[in-house]
Design a protein around this motif. Structure first.
Motif, PDB file in Angstrom:
ATOM      1  N   ALA A 112      35.674 -30.797 -27.486  1.00  0.00           N
ATOM      2  CA  ALA A 112      36.453 -29.564 -27.268  1.00  0.00           C
ATOM      3  C   ALA A 112      36.172 -28.542 -28.363  1.00  0.00           C
ATOM      4  CB  ALA A 112      37.944 -29.897 -27.209  1.00  0.00           C
ATOM      5  N   ARG A 113      36.065 -29.002 -29.600  1.00  0.00           N
ATOM      6  CA  ARG A 113      35.778 -28.090 -30.706  1.00  0.00           C
ATOM      7  C   ARG A 113      34.386 -27.491 -30.547  1.00  0.00           C
ATOM      8  NH1 ARG A 113      37.020 -31.029 -35.362  1.00  0.00           N
ATOM      9  NH2 ARG A 113      34.978 -32.006 -35.212  1.00  0.00           N
ATOM     10  N   ASP A 114      33.412 -28.313 -30.159  1.00  0.00           N
ATOM     11  CA  ASP A 114      32.056 -27.804 -29.935  1.00  0.00           C
ATOM     12  C   ASP A 114      32.033 -26.779 -28.802  1.00  0.00           C
ATOM     13  OD1 ASP A 114      31.051 -29.356 -31.955  1.00  0.00           O
ATOM     14  OD2 ASP A 114      30.239 -30.908 -30.630  1.00  0.00           O
ATOM     15  N   GLN A 115      32.780 -27.057 -27.740  1.00  0.00           N
ATOM     16  CA  GLN A 115      32.856 -26.098 -26.633  1.00  0.00           C
ATOM     17  C   GLN A 115      33.470 -24.779 -27.106  1.00  0.00           C
ATOM     18  OE1 GLN A 115      35.055 -28.379 -23.724  1.00  0.00           O
ATOM     19  NE2 GLN A 115      33.189 -28.854 -22.580  1.00  0.00           N
ATOM     20  N   MET A 116      34.507 -24.870 -27.931  1.00  0.00           N
ATOM     21  CA  MET A 116      35.145 -23.652 -28.438  1.00  0.00           C
ATOM     22  C   MET A 116      34.165 -22.839 -29.279  1.00  0.00           C
ATOM     23  SD  MET A 116      37.703 -21.665 -28.466  1.00  0.00           S
ATOM     24  CE  MET A 116      38.908 -22.685 -27.678  1.00  0.00           C
ATOM     25  N   TRP A 117      33.406 -23.518 -30.160  1.00  0.00           N
ATOM     26  CA  TRP A 117      32.420 -22.807 -30.971  1.00  0.00           C
ATOM     27  C   TRP A 117      31.378 -22.129 -30.086  1.00  0.00           C
ATOM     28  CZ3 TRP A 117      33.283 -21.082 -35.432  1.00  0.00           C
ATOM     29  CH2 TRP A 117      34.015 -21.794 -36.375  1.00  0.00           C
ATOM     30  N   THR A 118      30.914 -22.839 -29.069  1.00  0.00           N
ATOM     31  CA  THR A 118      29.919 -22.277 -28.164  1.00  0.00           C
ATOM     32  C   THR A 118      30.479 -21.046 -27.461  1.00  0.00           C
ATOM     33  OG1 THR A 118      28.931 -24.454 -27.843  1.00  0.00           O
ATOM     34  CG2 THR A 118      28.414 -22.783 -26.198  1.00  0.00           C
ATOM     35  N   LEU A 119      31.711 -21.145 -26.997  1.00  0.00           N
ATOM     36  CA  LEU A 119      32.343 -20.001 -26.331  1.00  0.00           C
ATOM     37  C   LEU A 119      32.516 -18.825 -27.282  1.00  0.00           C
ATOM     38  CD1 LEU A 119      35.031 -21.910 -24.246  1.00  0.00           C
ATOM     39  CD2 LEU A 119      33.030 -20.698 -23.344  1.00  0.00           C
ATOM     40  N   LEU A 120      32.956 -19.088 -28.506  1.00  0.00           N
ATOM     41  CA  LEU A 120      33.135 -18.009 -29.481  1.00  0.00           C
ATOM     42  C   LEU A 120      31.803 -17.351 -29.827  1.00  0.00           C
ATOM     43  CD1 LEU A 120      35.790 -19.447 -31.954  1.00  0.00           C
ATOM     44  CD2 LEU A 120      36.024 -17.418 -30.509  1.00  0.00           C
ATOM     45  N   ARG A 121      30.758 -18.143 -29.969  1.00  0.00           N
ATOM     46  CA  ARG A 121      29.442 -17.581 -30.305  1.00  0.00           C
ATOM     47  C   ARG A 121      28.909 -16.685 -29.195  1.00  0.00           C
ATOM     48  NH1 ARG A 121      27.982 -23.050 -32.494  1.00  0.00           N
ATOM     49  NH2 ARG A 121      28.208 -22.817 -34.728  1.00  0.00           N
ATOM     50  N   GLY A 122      29.368 -16.915 -27.976  1.00  0.00           N
ATOM     51  CA  GLY A 122      28.907 -16.106 -26.851  1.00  0.00           C
ATOM     52  C   GLY A 122      29.601 -14.758 -26.739  1.00  0.00           C
ATOM     53  N   LEU A 123      30.595 -14.519 -27.572  1.00  0.00           N
ATOM     54  CA  LEU A 123      31.341 -13.262 -27.508  1.00  0.00           C
ATOM     55  C   LEU A 123      30.712 -12.201 -28.409  1.00  0.00           C
ATOM     56  CD1 LEU A 123      34.999 -14.600 -27.815  1.00  0.00           C
ATOM     57  CD2 LEU A 123      33.849 -13.815 -25.737  1.00  0.00           C
ATOM     58  N   PRO A 124      30.887 -10.932 -28.046  1.00  0.00           N
ATOM     59  CA  PRO A 124      30.512  -9.866 -28.980  1.00  0.00           C
ATOM     60  C   PRO A 124      31.340  -9.992 -30.265  1.00  0.00           C
ATOM     61  CG  PRO A 124      30.917  -8.982 -26.781  1.00  0.00           C
ATOM     62  CD  PRO A 124      31.361 -10.422 -26.764  1.00  0.00           C
ATOM     63  N   ARG A 125      30.797  -9.506 -31.357  1.00  0.00           N
ATOM     64  CA  ARG A 125      31.439  -9.667 -32.662  1.00  0.00           C
ATOM     65  C   ARG A 125      32.864  -9.132 -32.721  1.00  0.00           C
ATOM     66  NH1 ARG A 125      28.200  -9.731 -37.521  1.00  0.00           N
ATOM     67  NH2 ARG A 125      26.429 -11.010 -36.989  1.00  0.00           N
ATOM     68  N   ALA A 126      33.112  -7.957 -32.171  1.00  0.00           N
ATOM     69  CA  ALA A 126      34.457  -7.373 -32.255  1.00  0.00           C
ATOM     70  C   ALA A 126      35.455  -8.248 -31.508  1.00  0.00           C
ATOM     71  CB  ALA A 126      34.460  -5.958 -31.696  1.00  0.00           C
ATOM     72  N   GLN A 127      35.067  -8.761 -30.349  1.00  0.00           N
ATOM     73  CA  GLN A 127      35.971  -9.628 -29.588  1.00  0.00           C
ATOM     74  C   GLN A 127      36.213 -10.932 -30.336  1.00  0.00           C
ATOM     75  OE1 GLN A 127      34.408 -10.111 -25.619  1.00  0.00           O
ATOM     76  NE2 GLN A 127      34.650  -7.946 -25.126  1.00  0.00           N
ATOM     77  N   ARG A 128      35.172 -11.471 -30.930  1.00  0.00           N
ATOM     78  CA  ARG A 128      35.325 -12.704 -31.699  1.00  0.00           C
ATOM     79  C   ARG A 128      36.274 -12.475 -32.879  1.00  0.00           C
ATOM     80  NH1 ARG A 128      30.068 -15.272 -34.259  1.00  0.00           N
ATOM     81  NH2 ARG A 128      29.298 -14.295 -32.381  1.00  0.00           N
ATOM     82  N   ALA A 129      36.107 -11.342 -33.558  1.00  0.00           N
ATOM     83  CA  ALA A 129      36.977 -11.037 -34.699  1.00  0.00           C
ATOM     84  C   ALA A 129      38.434 -10.939 -34.259  1.00  0.00           C
ATOM     85  CB  ALA A 129      36.533  -9.728 -35.369  1.00  0.00           C
ATOM     86  N   VAL A 130      38.683 -10.294 -33.124  1.00  0.00           N
ATOM     87  CA  VAL A 130      40.057 -10.170 -32.629  1.00  0.00           C
ATOM     88  C   VAL A 130      40.647 -11.547 -32.355  1.00  0.00           C
ATOM     89  CG1 VAL A 130      41.449  -9.418 -30.652  1.00  0.00           C
ATOM     90  CG2 VAL A 130      39.854  -7.830 -31.720  1.00  0.00           C
ATOM     91  N   LEU A 131      39.906 -12.430 -31.699  1.00  0.00           N
ATOM     92  CA  LEU A 131      40.432 -13.764 -31.397  1.00  0.00           C
ATOM     93  C   LEU A 131      40.675 -14.584 -32.662  1.00  0.00           C
ATOM     94  CD1 LEU A 131      38.545 -14.947 -28.184  1.00  0.00           C
ATOM     95  CD2 LEU A 131      40.755 -13.805 -28.399  1.00  0.00           C
ATOM     96  N   VAL A 132      39.767 -14.496 -33.620  1.00  0.00           N
ATOM     97  CA  VAL A 132      39.949 -15.232 -34.871  1.00  0.00           C
ATOM     98  C   VAL A 132      41.186 -14.720 -35.605  1.00  0.00           C
ATOM     99  CG1 VAL A 132      38.980 -15.621 -37.181  1.00  0.00           C
ATOM    100  CG2 VAL A 132      37.555 -15.935 -35.152  1.00  0.00           C
ATOM    101  N   LEU A 133      41.337 -13.416 -35.691  1.00  0.00           N
ATOM    102  CA  LEU A 133      42.495 -12.854 -36.386  1.00  0.00           C
ATOM    103  C   LEU A 133      43.796 -13.176 -35.659  1.00  0.00           C
ATOM    104  CD1 LEU A 133      40.944  -9.439 -37.411  1.00  0.00           C
ATOM    105  CD2 LEU A 133      41.536 -11.328 -38.941  1.00  0.00           C
ATOM    106  N   ARG A 134      43.750 -13.210 -34.345  1.00  0.00           N
ATOM    107  CA  ARG A 134      44.964 -13.479 -33.568  1.00  0.00           C
ATOM    108  C   ARG A 134      45.327 -14.962 -33.576  1.00  0.00           C
ATOM    109  NH1 ARG A 134      45.800 -11.393 -27.502  1.00  0.00           N
ATOM    110  NH2 ARG A 134      46.506  -9.504 -28.544  1.00  0.00           N
ATOM    111  N   PHE A 135      44.372 -15.826 -33.283  1.00  0.00           N
ATOM    112  CA  PHE A 135      44.696 -17.233 -33.093  1.00  0.00           C
ATOM    113  C   PHE A 135      44.479 -18.101 -34.327  1.00  0.00           C
ATOM    114  CE2 PHE A 135      43.791 -15.697 -28.768  1.00  0.00           C
ATOM    115  CZ  PHE A 135      45.033 -15.937 -28.215  1.00  0.00           C
TER     116      PHE A 135
END
Length: 179
Positions: A112-135
């Motif tokens: 599950a953690r590997d899947q999450m990393w893969t999903l996060l890496r597939g996002l544009p940087r700004a979207q990834r930053a928003v999710l990291v800051l939020r969650f």
């Protein structure tokens, strides 16, 4: 993902007046934050090192501010989002994620953690930053907007788009897609 260590919102953080003490005391938390943001240990080290090197020159002024650690984290986020980093950033190409183990197996969390990393890496940087800051950092939209220099509605739309893209990618993989 484990939660980030809480942001220090209190003035008078121990060791904040002395740069070396701040780095020794909070460097590991900053590195973890940068790692979750970038998904790459080497890039996280580069981000933190570059930001701290820039801030060292004016540490006397920074140490006098309220919320020093939040200021440093903001600098890390902005450096991560900068165009100069985009050119140097190298995404790691991963093999297809293996079939998940039964949910009661200990390996399930790793998959599950590997899947999450893969999903996060597939996002544009700004979207990834928003999710990291939020969650990961558990920040409200107002603080995320202030960190990223945008409006609350932009934060909400970036989060919505990111989560929708992650759901689509998951459903494609579940339906036999390449993901």
């Amino acid at each position: 993902m484990r939660r980030a260590e809480p942001l220090s919102r209190e003035p008078g953080l121990p060791g904040v007046d002395d740069f070396d003490e701040f780095v020794t005391g909070r460097g590991r938390a900053l590195l973890k934050f940068a790692y979750v943001l970038s998904g790459d240990a080497h890039l996280a080290e580069d981000l933190v090192q570059e930001v701290l090197a820039r801030l060292h020159r004016r540490w006397d002024r920074i140490a006098a501010m309220d919320h020093v650690e939040a200021y440093v984290r903001t600098a890390i986020v902005r450096q991560f989002l900068s165009w100069r980093r985009r050119r140097a950033y190298r995404e790691a190409v991963l093999a297809e994620v293996p079939e998940p183990a039964p949910s009661d197996a200990p390996e399930h969390r790793v998959v599950a953690r590997d899947q999450m990393w893969t999903l996060l890496r597939g996002l544009p940087r700004a979207q990834r930053a928003v999710l990291v800051l939020r969650f990961y950092c558990d920040l409200p939209d107002e603080e995320i907007a202030a960190l990223l220099g945008c409006g609350k509605s932009t934060v909400r739309s970036q989060a919505t788009r990111a989560l929708a893209q992650m759901r689509t990618t998951l459903s494609q993989r579940g339906a036999g897609g390449d993901g």
